[in-house]
Design a protein around this motif. Structure first.
Motif, mmCIF file in Angstrom:
data_model
loop_
_atom_site.group_PDB
_atom_site.id
_atom_site.type_symbol
_atom_site.label_atom_id
_atom_site.label_comp_id
_atom_site.label_asym_id
_atom_site.label_seq_id
_atom_site.Cartn_x
_atom_site.Cartn_y
_atom_site.Cartn_z
ATOM 1 N N ARG A 118 0.943 -1.114 0.129
ATOM 2 C CA ARG A 118 0.063 -0.105 -0.088
ATOM 3 C C ARG A 118 0.894 1.256 -0.117
ATOM 4 N NH1 ARG A 118 -5.156 -1.145 0.860
ATOM 5 N NH2 ARG A 118 -5.601 -3.111 1.682
ATOM 6 N N VAL A 178 -5.970 5.966 6.072
ATOM 7 C CA VAL A 178 -5.400 5.199 5.139
ATOM 8 C C VAL A 178 -3.651 5.464 5.133
ATOM 9 C CG1 VAL A 178 -5.038 5.328 2.610
ATOM 10 C CG2 VAL A 178 -7.357 5.350 3.556
ATOM 11 N N VAL A 229 -2.198 3.313 7.810
ATOM 12 C CA VAL A 229 -2.059 2.071 7.345
ATOM 13 C C VAL A 229 -0.787 2.026 6.455
ATOM 14 C CG1 VAL A 229 -3.107 0.014 5.819
ATOM 15 C CG2 VAL A 229 -4.443 1.279 7.625
ATOM 16 N N ALA A 248 2.228 2.124 8.438
ATOM 17 C CA ALA A 248 2.828 0.989 9.188
ATOM 18 C C ALA A 248 3.267 -0.362 8.186
ATOM 19 C CB ALA A 248 1.224 0.343 9.585
ATOM 20 N N THR A 249 2.627 -0.178 6.893
ATOM 21 C CA THR A 249 3.101 -1.037 5.984
ATOM 22 C C THR A 249 4.811 -0.876 5.646
ATOM 23 O OG1 THR A 249 0.839 -1.015 4.792
ATOM 24 C CG2 THR A 249 2.809 -1.694 3.454
#
Length: 107
Positions: free
Chosen positions: A9, A90, A93, A96-97
């Motif tokens: 992502r 979003v 995330v 974190a990815t």
């Protein structure tokens, strides 16, 4: 270990590190012009649409696509997410990815 077919992502600032790779990106459609769309994903992204892409200006979309050398994205698949997306979530995330990339993708 991350699957070699993973789709990390991203937001716009990450594109330069993923040229020629398949990625997943969420952005708001700001412009449609023929087979191209401009998405706002923490920066402008040009998306080259496929025949199955049915986007609406003002809606959020998730695209799976391949990053080109010019940092545009060739869309392989897309999903309309409507108008109500928490983009801060979003971005969290995406952060974190990349912070724990060994879980989500291989370099």
């Amino acid at each position: 270990m991350a699957d070699p077919l993973s789709t990390p992502r991203l937001t716009s600032p990450h594109l330069e590190h993923f040229t020629s790779r398949t990625i997943r990106l969420v952005g708001r459609v700001t412009q449609l012009r023929g087979d191209n769309a401009t998405l706002d994903s923490d920066g402008a992204v040009t998306a080259h649409l496929n025949r199955d892409s049915h986007l609406t200006v003002g809606n959020w979309v998730e695209v799976v696509g391949k990053v080109n050398g010019d940092l545009s994205v060739r869309v392989l698949d897309s999903r309309d997410l409507g108008r109500d997306v928490d983009f801060e979530a979003v971005k969290a995330v995406v952060d974190a990815t990349h912070r724990y990339k060994e879980i989500f993708y291989s370099e």
